[in-house]
Write an enzyme that holds these catalytic residues in place. Sequence first.
Site, PDB file in Angstrom:
ATOM      1  N   GLU A 103       9.018   8.585  -2.460  1.00 11.53           N
ATOM      2  CA  GLU A 103       9.829   9.814  -2.419  1.00 11.53           C
ATOM      3  C   GLU A 103       8.865  11.201  -2.479  1.00 11.53           C
ATOM      4  O   GLU A 103       7.840  11.302  -3.274  1.00 11.53           O
ATOM      5  CB  GLU A 103      10.952  10.203  -3.377  1.00 11.53           C
ATOM      6  CG  GLU A 103      12.230   9.531  -2.940  1.00 11.53           C
ATOM      7  CD  GLU A 103      12.879  10.699  -2.066  1.00 11.53           C
ATOM      8  OE1 GLU A 103      12.001  11.242  -1.134  1.00 11.53           O
ATOM      9  OE2 GLU A 103      14.192  10.369  -1.682  1.00 11.53           O
ATOM     10  N   ASP A 104       9.316  12.453  -1.687  1.00 12.61           N
ATOM     11  CA  ASP A 104       8.653  13.509  -1.752  1.00 12.61           C
ATOM     12  C   ASP A 104       9.108  14.228  -3.053  1.00 12.61           C
ATOM     13  O   ASP A 104       8.221  14.792  -3.736  1.00 12.61           O
ATOM     14  CB  ASP A 104       8.829  14.547  -0.517  1.00 12.61           C
ATOM     15  CG  ASP A 104      10.170  14.426  -0.099  1.00 12.61           C
ATOM     16  OD1 ASP A 104      11.089  13.753  -0.578  1.00 12.61           O
ATOM     17  OD2 ASP A 104      10.531  15.565   0.766  1.00 12.61           O
ATOM     18  N   ASP A 107      15.252  15.690  -7.034  1.00  9.86           N
ATOM     19  CA  ASP A 107      15.646  17.126  -7.569  1.00  9.86           C
ATOM     20  C   ASP A 107      16.988  16.983  -8.337  1.00  9.86           C
ATOM     21  O   ASP A 107      16.713  16.552  -9.778  1.00  9.86           O
ATOM     22  CB  ASP A 107      16.290  17.855  -6.252  1.00  9.86           C
ATOM     23  CG  ASP A 107      16.733  19.462  -6.303  1.00  9.86           C
ATOM     24  OD1 ASP A 107      17.132  19.619  -7.533  1.00  9.86           O
ATOM     25  OD2 ASP A 107      16.699  20.197  -5.396  1.00  9.86           O
ATOM     26  N   LYS A 135      11.905  17.616 -10.430  1.00 11.81           N
ATOM     27  CA  LYS A 135      12.600  18.972 -10.921  1.00 11.81           C
ATOM     28  C   LYS A 135      13.247  18.397 -11.935  1.00 11.81           C
ATOM     29  O   LYS A 135      13.682  17.287 -12.438  1.00 11.81           O
ATOM     30  CB  LYS A 135      13.526  19.301  -9.997  1.00 11.81           C
ATOM     31  CG  LYS A 135      12.690  20.368  -8.922  1.00 11.81           C
ATOM     32  CD  LYS A 135      13.862  21.132  -8.201  1.00 11.81           C
ATOM     33  CE  LYS A 135      13.296  22.046  -6.720  1.00 11.81           C
ATOM     34  NZ  LYS A 135      13.991  22.764  -6.271  1.00 11.81           N
ATOM     35  N   PHE A 156      13.207  26.749  -5.283  1.00 11.45           N
ATOM     36  CA  PHE A 156      13.151  25.938  -4.076  1.00 11.45           C
ATOM     37  C   PHE A 156      11.844  25.874  -3.382  1.00 11.45           C
ATOM     38  O   PHE A 156      11.002  26.980  -3.388  1.00 11.45           O
ATOM     39  CB  PHE A 156      14.186  26.895  -3.035  1.00 11.45           C
ATOM     40  CG  PHE A 156      14.433  26.075  -1.798  1.00 11.45           C
ATOM     41  CD1 PHE A 156      15.367  25.407  -1.905  1.00 11.45           C
ATOM     42  CD2 PHE A 156      13.647  26.126  -0.656  1.00 11.45           C
ATOM     43  CE1 PHE A 156      15.835  24.714  -0.677  1.00 11.45           C
ATOM     44  CE2 PHE A 156      14.091  25.559   0.479  1.00 11.45           C
ATOM     45  CZ  PHE A 156      15.264  24.750   0.558  1.00 11.45           C
ATOM     46  N   VAL A 157      11.323  24.811  -3.174  1.00 11.90           N
ATOM     47  CA  VAL A 157       9.982  24.500  -2.741  1.00 11.90           C
ATOM     48  C   VAL A 157       9.728  23.972  -1.147  1.00 11.90           C
ATOM     49  O   VAL A 157      10.897  23.318  -0.856  1.00 11.90           O
ATOM     50  CB  VAL A 157       9.264  23.614  -3.558  1.00 11.90           C
ATOM     51  CG1 VAL A 157       8.867  24.403  -4.709  1.00 11.90           C
ATOM     52  CG2 VAL A 157       9.826  22.354  -3.848  1.00 11.90           C
ATOM     53  N   ASP A 163      11.330  20.760   3.448  1.00 12.22           N
ATOM     54  CA  ASP A 163      11.663  21.900   4.212  1.00 12.22           C
ATOM     55  C   ASP A 163      12.614  22.786   3.897  1.00 12.22           C
ATOM     56  O   ASP A 163      13.337  22.612   2.882  1.00 12.22           O
ATOM     57  CB  ASP A 163      12.291  21.011   5.697  1.00 12.22           C
ATOM     58  CG  ASP A 163      13.768  20.704   5.311  1.00 12.22           C
ATOM     59  OD1 ASP A 163      13.852  19.990   4.211  1.00 12.22           O
ATOM     60  OD2 ASP A 163      14.634  21.020   6.004  1.00 12.22           O
ATOM     61  N   ARG A 169       7.642  21.797   6.851  1.00 14.08           N
ATOM     62  CA  ARG A 169       7.169  20.499   6.525  1.00 14.08           C
ATOM     63  C   ARG A 169       5.883  20.349   6.683  1.00 14.08           C
ATOM     64  O   ARG A 169       5.170  19.472   5.770  1.00 14.08           O
ATOM     65  CB  ARG A 169       7.807  19.409   7.123  1.00 14.08           C
ATOM     66  CG  ARG A 169       9.712  19.353   6.854  1.00 14.08           C
ATOM     67  CD  ARG A 169       9.932  17.993   7.677  1.00 14.08           C
ATOM     68  NE  ARG A 169      11.415  17.997   7.605  1.00 14.08           N
ATOM     69  CZ  ARG A 169      12.414  17.836   6.811  1.00 14.08           C
ATOM     70  NH1 ARG A 169      11.823  17.522   5.750  1.00 14.08           N
ATOM     71  NH2 ARG A 169      13.668  17.453   6.960  1.00 14.08           N
TER      72      ARG A 169
HETATM   73  C1  PRP Z   1      15.319  15.527  -0.070  1.00 18.10           C
HETATM   74  C2  PRP Z   1      14.384  14.585  -0.543  1.00 18.10           C
HETATM   75  C3  PRP Z   1      14.935  13.597  -1.462  1.00 18.10           C
HETATM   76  C4  PRP Z   1      16.342  14.344  -1.881  1.00 18.10           C
HETATM   77  C5  PRP Z   1      16.314  14.615  -3.284  1.00 18.10           C
HETATM   78  O1  PRP Z   1      15.688  15.162   1.194  1.00 18.10           O
HETATM   79  O2  PRP Z   1      13.549  14.006   0.198  1.00 18.10           O
HETATM   80  O3  PRP Z   1      15.398  12.366  -0.535  1.00 18.10           O
HETATM   81  O4  PRP Z   1      16.357  15.504  -1.031  1.00 18.10           O
HETATM   82  O5  PRP Z   1      17.231  15.416  -3.567  1.00 18.10           O
HETATM   83  P1  PRP Z   1      18.232  14.801  -4.856  1.00 18.10           P
HETATM   84  O6  PRP Z   1      17.257  14.351  -5.973  1.00 18.10           O
HETATM   85  O7  PRP Z   1      19.026  16.140  -5.145  1.00 18.10           O
HETATM   86  O8  PRP Z   1      19.037  13.876  -4.371  1.00 18.10           O
HETATM   87  P2  PRP Z   1      16.693  15.654   2.196  1.00 18.10           P
HETATM   88  O9  PRP Z   1      18.285  15.065   1.800  1.00 18.10           O
HETATM   89  O10 PRP Z   1      16.777  17.187   1.970  1.00 18.10           O
HETATM   90  O11 PRP Z   1      16.349  15.332   3.378  1.00 18.10           O
HETATM   91  P3  PRP Z   1      14.911  15.328   4.090  1.00 18.10           P
HETATM   92  O12 PRP Z   1      13.946  14.217   3.326  1.00 18.10           O
HETATM   93  O13 PRP Z   1      15.031  14.863   5.493  1.00 18.10           O
HETATM   94  O14 PRP Z   1      14.307  16.738   4.034  1.00 18.10           O
END
Ligand code: PRP
Length: 184
Positions: A103-104, A107, A135, A156-157, A163, A169
């Site tokens: 995962e990136d 949150d 986070k 917000f990063v 993104d 991205r």
């Molecule tokens: C982002 C990120 C995680 C998730 C984390 O994905 O890549 O998968 O949010 O958030 P959380 O811990 O609050 O659940 P996003 O849904 O924004 O899609 P993306 O990867 O396409 O940007």
Amino acid sequence: MDASDMGVDLNEILLTAEQIDARLSEMAAQIDADYEGRDLLLVGVLNGAVMAMADLARKLHNRANMDWMAVSSYGSGTKSSGVVRILKDLGTDIHDRHVLIVEDIIDSGLTLSWLVANLRSREPASLRIAAVLRKPDAAKVAVDVDYVGFEIPNEFVVGFGLDYADHYRNLPFVGTLAPHVYGG
Ligand code: PRP
């Protein structure tokens, strides 16, 4: 894309490309040691994890397969609700496989919590998690994250896969946006 391309839209660089690269090298070394002698399947969570997956996978010395999932979390605005829909499922049967979710960012932790439950039901031999960023709110969810790159503040990063409205991205660093970009 780099800081100079963002102009006044960039507030601050939180993690430089060099810092991220060095930390991913450490994480890869740990993963290599932990999975020695075992076939590893890396599962990247689209879209954000593309950069993390590409960089981490290339730093591994052990064999690793790669697969991808795309999920969408229902929520209001930027907050996820924990109710998740699969947009793209794995192409691999993970039964009896050693799976590492990449995962990136974690949150709220709700996406990951759902994903872990979903993948566990498929009975992998093992299931671990690697995330570049985490986070503080993630602590509220009972999911053990085995490899964490950086603990970051609740800001917000963007960048390194993350993104804002699908932009930024392709920044090599992780930074915060100037408030005028998101109307703050
Ligand atoms: C982002 C990120 C995680 C998730 C984390 O994905 O890549 O998968 O949010 O958030 P959380 O811990 O609050 O659940 P996003 O849904 O924004 O899609 P993306 O990867 O396409 O940007």
